[in-house]
Design a protein around this motif. Sequence first.
Motif, short mmCIF file in Angstrom:
data_model
loop_
_atom_site.label_atom_id
_atom_site.label_comp_id
_atom_site.label_asym_id
_atom_site.label_seq_id
_atom_site.Cartn_x
_atom_site.Cartn_y
_atom_site.Cartn_z
N LYS A 180 0.81 -1.22 0.00
CA LYS A 180 0.00 0.00 0.00
C LYS A 180 0.84 1.27 0.00
O LYS A 180 0.33 2.36 -0.22
N VAL A 181 2.13 1.13 0.26
CA VAL A 181 3.02 2.29 0.35
C VAL A 181 3.24 2.89 -1.02
O VAL A 181 3.44 2.19 -2.00
N THR A 182 3.18 4.22 -1.08
CA THR A 182 3.50 4.93 -2.31
C THR A 182 4.98 5.29 -2.25
O THR A 182 5.38 6.20 -1.52
N TRP A 183 5.79 4.57 -2.99
CA TRP A 183 7.22 4.78 -2.96
C TRP A 183 7.59 5.95 -3.86
O TRP A 183 7.02 6.13 -4.92
N PRO A 184 8.56 6.76 -3.45
CA PRO A 184 8.95 7.90 -4.29
C PRO A 184 9.68 7.42 -5.55
O PRO A 184 10.33 6.37 -5.54
N THR A 185 9.56 8.22 -6.60
CA THR A 185 10.28 7.89 -7.82
C THR A 185 11.76 8.22 -7.60
O THR A 185 12.14 8.89 -6.64
N ARG A 186 12.58 7.74 -8.51
CA ARG A 186 14.02 8.01 -8.41
C ARG A 186 14.27 9.52 -8.47
O ARG A 186 15.10 10.06 -7.76
N LYS A 187 13.51 10.21 -9.32
CA LYS A 187 13.67 11.66 -9.47
C LYS A 187 13.30 12.38 -8.16
O LYS A 187 13.99 13.30 -7.74
N ASP A 188 12.20 11.96 -7.52
CA ASP A 188 11.79 12.56 -6.25
C ASP A 188 12.82 12.32 -5.15
O ASP A 188 13.14 13.24 -4.38
N ALA A 189 13.34 11.10 -5.08
CA ALA A 189 14.33 10.78 -4.06
C ALA A 189 15.61 11.59 -4.28
O ALA A 189 16.21 12.10 -3.33
N TYR A 190 16.02 11.74 -5.54
CA TYR A 190 17.21 12.52 -5.87
C TYR A 190 17.01 13.99 -5.48
O TYR A 190 17.89 14.61 -4.88
#
Length: 62
Positions: free
Chosen positions: A18-28
Amino acid sequence: MIGKCIDFLRHVRTELGKVTWPTRKDAYGSTCAVIVLVLIMAVFLWAVDLLLSTGIKTLLGG
């Protein structure tokens, strides 16, 4: 006991789905923002430390 552990792990797996994981761009982007803010705070604290230590040395005559 083993049954409870297995049941717990099933629930954990369901919740992780159910977790919405951040995209690579968001994490960066978030990582860069944190690094920049840490550097700004480090420079600010260095300047305050330098100012206060200079002031104390001046007051103490040394």
